[in-house]
Design an enzyme around this catalytic site. Sequence first.
Site, PDB file in Angstrom:
ATOM      1  N   LYS A  42       0.849  -1.202   0.000  1.00  0.00           N
ATOM      2  CA  LYS A  42       0.000   0.000   0.000  1.00  0.00           C
ATOM      3  C   LYS A  42       0.880   1.247   0.000  1.00  0.00           C
ATOM      4  O   LYS A  42       2.086   1.161   0.297  1.00  0.00           O
ATOM      5  CB  LYS A  42      -0.906  -0.017   1.233  1.00  0.00           C
ATOM      6  CG  LYS A  42      -0.177   0.037   2.564  1.00  0.00           C
ATOM      7  CD  LYS A  42      -1.106  -0.314   3.718  1.00  0.00           C
ATOM      8  CE  LYS A  42      -0.367  -0.277   5.050  1.00  0.00           C
ATOM      9  NZ  LYS A  42      -1.144  -0.860   6.144  1.00  0.00           N
ATOM     10  N   ARG A 138     -10.597  -0.454  14.952  1.00  0.00           N
ATOM     11  CA  ARG A 138     -10.603   0.300  13.702  1.00  0.00           C
ATOM     12  C   ARG A 138     -11.749  -0.150  12.817  1.00  0.00           C
ATOM     13  O   ARG A 138     -12.708   0.575  12.629  1.00  0.00           O
ATOM     14  CB  ARG A 138      -9.230   0.152  13.024  1.00  0.00           C
ATOM     15  CG  ARG A 138      -8.989   1.100  11.899  1.00  0.00           C
ATOM     16  CD  ARG A 138      -7.522   1.197  11.508  1.00  0.00           C
ATOM     17  NE  ARG A 138      -6.954  -0.045  10.957  1.00  0.00           N
ATOM     18  CZ  ARG A 138      -5.697  -0.142  10.534  1.00  0.00           C
ATOM     19  NH1 ARG A 138      -4.875   0.900  10.596  1.00  0.00           N
ATOM     20  NH2 ARG A 138      -5.238  -1.278  10.054  1.00  0.00           N
ATOM     21  N   HIS A 170      -6.281  -7.617  12.925  1.00  0.00           N
ATOM     22  CA  HIS A 170      -5.066  -6.798  12.935  1.00  0.00           C
ATOM     23  C   HIS A 170      -4.643  -6.517  14.367  1.00  0.00           C
ATOM     24  O   HIS A 170      -5.455  -6.126  15.196  1.00  0.00           O
ATOM     25  CB  HIS A 170      -5.337  -5.487  12.182  1.00  0.00           C
ATOM     26  CG  HIS A 170      -4.097  -4.719  11.849  1.00  0.00           C
ATOM     27  ND1 HIS A 170      -2.979  -5.303  11.302  1.00  0.00           N
ATOM     28  CD2 HIS A 170      -3.798  -3.403  11.973  1.00  0.00           C
ATOM     29  CE1 HIS A 170      -2.052  -4.372  11.104  1.00  0.00           C
ATOM     30  NE2 HIS A 170      -2.515  -3.212  11.508  1.00  0.00           N
ATOM     31  N   ARG A 229       0.963 -10.780   6.761  1.00  0.00           N
ATOM     32  CA  ARG A 229       0.881  -9.499   6.032  1.00  0.00           C
ATOM     33  C   ARG A 229       2.086  -8.649   6.417  1.00  0.00           C
ATOM     34  O   ARG A 229       2.079  -7.940   7.415  1.00  0.00           O
ATOM     35  CB  ARG A 229      -0.417  -8.761   6.387  1.00  0.00           C
ATOM     36  CG  ARG A 229      -1.697  -9.561   6.106  1.00  0.00           C
ATOM     37  CD  ARG A 229      -2.926  -8.693   6.293  1.00  0.00           C
ATOM     38  NE  ARG A 229      -2.967  -8.058   7.590  1.00  0.00           N
ATOM     39  CZ  ARG A 229      -3.580  -8.563   8.659  1.00  0.00           C
ATOM     40  NH1 ARG A 229      -4.229  -9.721   8.584  1.00  0.00           N
ATOM     41  NH2 ARG A 229      -3.568  -7.915   9.807  1.00  0.00           N
ATOM     42  N   TYR A 273      15.253  30.938   7.326  1.00  0.00           N
ATOM     43  CA  TYR A 273      14.042  31.647   7.769  1.00  0.00           C
ATOM     44  C   TYR A 273      13.968  31.744   9.294  1.00  0.00           C
ATOM     45  O   TYR A 273      14.356  30.808   9.998  1.00  0.00           O
ATOM     46  CB  TYR A 273      12.802  30.876   7.305  1.00  0.00           C
ATOM     47  CG  TYR A 273      12.524  30.937   5.836  1.00  0.00           C
ATOM     48  CD1 TYR A 273      12.258  32.160   5.198  1.00  0.00           C
ATOM     49  CD2 TYR A 273      12.510  29.767   5.076  1.00  0.00           C
ATOM     50  CE1 TYR A 273      11.978  32.187   3.831  1.00  0.00           C
ATOM     51  CE2 TYR A 273      12.239  29.796   3.718  1.00  0.00           C
ATOM     52  CZ  TYR A 273      11.974  31.016   3.105  1.00  0.00           C
ATOM     53  OH  TYR A 273      11.706  31.049   1.769  1.00  0.00           O
ATOM     54  N   CYS A 320      13.959  24.547   4.534  1.00  0.00           N
ATOM     55  CA  CYS A 320      13.091  25.299   3.616  1.00  0.00           C
ATOM     56  C   CYS A 320      12.321  24.310   2.734  1.00  0.00           C
ATOM     57  O   CYS A 320      12.479  23.102   2.856  1.00  0.00           O
ATOM     58  CB  CYS A 320      13.913  26.232   2.743  1.00  0.00           C
ATOM     59  SG  CYS A 320      15.056  27.277   3.661  1.00  0.00           S
ATOM     60  N   MET A 321      11.525  24.835   1.825  1.00  0.00           N
ATOM     61  CA  MET A 321      10.724  23.956   0.969  1.00  0.00           C
ATOM     62  C   MET A 321      11.600  23.085   0.062  1.00  0.00           C
ATOM     63  O   MET A 321      11.341  21.889  -0.094  1.00  0.00           O
ATOM     64  CB  MET A 321       9.751  24.779   0.119  1.00  0.00           C
ATOM     65  CG  MET A 321       8.764  23.919  -0.641  1.00  0.00           C
ATOM     66  SD  MET A 321       7.645  24.857  -1.689  1.00  0.00           S
ATOM     67  CE  MET A 321       6.542  25.573  -0.503  1.00  0.00           C
ATOM     68  N   ASP A 322      12.629  23.681  -0.503  1.00  0.00           N
ATOM     69  CA  ASP A 322      13.450  22.955  -1.484  1.00  0.00           C
ATOM     70  C   ASP A 322      14.918  22.855  -1.110  1.00  0.00           C
ATOM     71  O   ASP A 322      15.706  22.285  -1.864  1.00  0.00           O
ATOM     72  CB  ASP A 322      13.373  23.663  -2.847  1.00  0.00           C
ATOM     73  CG  ASP A 322      11.973  24.104  -3.188  1.00  0.00           C
ATOM     74  OD1 ASP A 322      11.071  23.266  -3.119  1.00  0.00           O
ATOM     75  OD2 ASP A 322      11.786  25.304  -3.487  1.00  0.00           O
TER      76      ASP A 322
HETATM   77  C1  LIG Z   1      -0.433  -1.779   6.896  1.00  0.00           C
HETATM   78  C2  LIG Z   1      -0.985  -3.030   7.382  1.00  0.00           C
HETATM   79  C3  LIG Z   1      -0.171  -4.157   7.560  1.00  0.00           C
HETATM   80  C4  LIG Z   1       1.337  -4.110   7.469  1.00  0.00           C
HETATM   81  O1  LIG Z   1       1.880  -3.629   8.691  1.00  0.00           O
HETATM   82  P1  LIG Z   1       3.450  -3.598   8.921  1.00  0.00           P
HETATM   83  O2  LIG Z   1       3.589  -3.179  10.337  1.00  0.00           O
HETATM   84  O3  LIG Z   1       4.003  -2.591   7.970  1.00  0.00           O
HETATM   85  O4  LIG Z   1       3.957  -4.949   8.655  1.00  0.00           O
HETATM   86  C5  LIG Z   1      -0.781  -5.362   7.877  1.00  0.00           C
HETATM   87  N1  LIG Z   1      -2.122  -5.436   8.031  1.00  0.00           N
HETATM   88  C6  LIG Z   1      -2.932  -4.363   7.896  1.00  0.00           C
HETATM   89  C7  LIG Z   1      -4.379  -4.529   8.087  1.00  0.00           C
HETATM   90  C8  LIG Z   1      -2.390  -3.134   7.581  1.00  0.00           C
HETATM   91  O5  LIG Z   1      -3.195  -2.079   7.471  1.00  0.00           O
END
Ligand SMILES: *Cc1c(COP(=O)(O)O)cnc(C)c1O
Length: 383
Positions: A42, A138, A170, A229, A273, A320-322
């Site tokens: 992601k 969540r 999760h 995951r 700045y 700064c920005m850049d």
């Molecule tokens: C982002 C995410 C992960 C991955 O988590 P990491 O800590 O980067 O391994 C796994 N499961 C869900 C639901 C997530 O949103």
Amino acid sequence: MTKMKPYLKRAWAEVSLSQLGRNVKIIKELNSQTTGIMAVVKADAYGHGDEQVCKYLYNECGIGYFAVSNLDEAVAVRQYCPESEIFILGYTPPEYAHEIAEYNIIQGVISTEYAVRLAENTPVPMRCHVKLDTGMGRIGLKHDTPEECADEIENIMKIKNLIVEGIYTHFAVADSDTHDNIAYTDRQEKFICDTYKILENRNIKFEHLHFMNSAGTCYRNNPASTLARVGIVMYGLHPDINLEIPEGIEPVMTVKAVISHVKTVEKGDCISYGRTFTAERTMKIATVTVGYADGYSRLLSSKGEILVHGKRCKITGRVCMDQLMIDVSDVEAQAGDIVTLIGKEGDDCITADELATLYGTIGYEVVCGISKRVPRIYTGGND
Ligand SMILES: *Cc1c(COP(=O)(O)O)cnc(C)c1O
């Protein structure tokens, strides 16, 4: 290495695909034979570039399962890896259910109501995994007992045009080693495993059960999980800065920029700045071609350090920005020199995790925040 036009050699990120491959190899060794990897890609593969990362993982590392946050990301991955399995962890507006089905994507289902709405919007069957909220607070089905949860899952299975292929949850604190937090994660894990078993006893056996993130994979991997995951640790960063990650896992991304200008300033001269930095002596100051618009946070003003010829040089005054300025009084530095903001140089190394700690965030946010303006250069693809 991809050739850059000289004018682009301002600020760039080098992404080492061979290091990604080494990290994946180590992660595979952590997992039991029964657990596959669902590579979490992601947010443009945590800022590393999802196209190159997915293609490399698929073609060179044998990874065929990807997780993304939304439908746009999923459709992109479908193009990069046409044969892969793609899972959407987060919310897709139900009106797009037909696209989920059309692209053969698997959607996380977070409630019965959501399941119904998805089903209403697809004329053909759509694959899904049902999410349980076991303590993250969540998304997902939330019940006091695994039995009640199993009942609701059974009802979701009855919805026409939904194919439930798995359940998942999760962890909220798998990246903590306090007694209390370990017990909390134990309860989350037990809840989902019990739910899975109850369904099995009712002759419902799903292909997938998954709950481990990177921290789960590193610190409490469990063969009951069919998929892990894995996100952050694949990119070589820590789920939590205070906990070790397996040896050999190293950051995949390096961020570099160049020195555009070097000058001597005198005691009393101000830099950047807001006049937050005033020289207390004669100093050599270099200007570096990177700023907060590149994702190098302004919160690193007068705090961050940058490697110049292997030596740490402190930022003087505001980012700064850049551009930003650093103290190069103690190093040989001249216009055109390449400097390292994140990564190794000589014997020293500045990690995204280290920068994150300096301004109160996590390495995840640092790498995701390296902006689109910073070209990604891929190295080591054929190692
Ligand atoms: C982002 C995410 C992960 C991955 O988590 P990491 O800590 O980067 O391994 C796994 N499961 C869900 C639901 C997530 O949103």
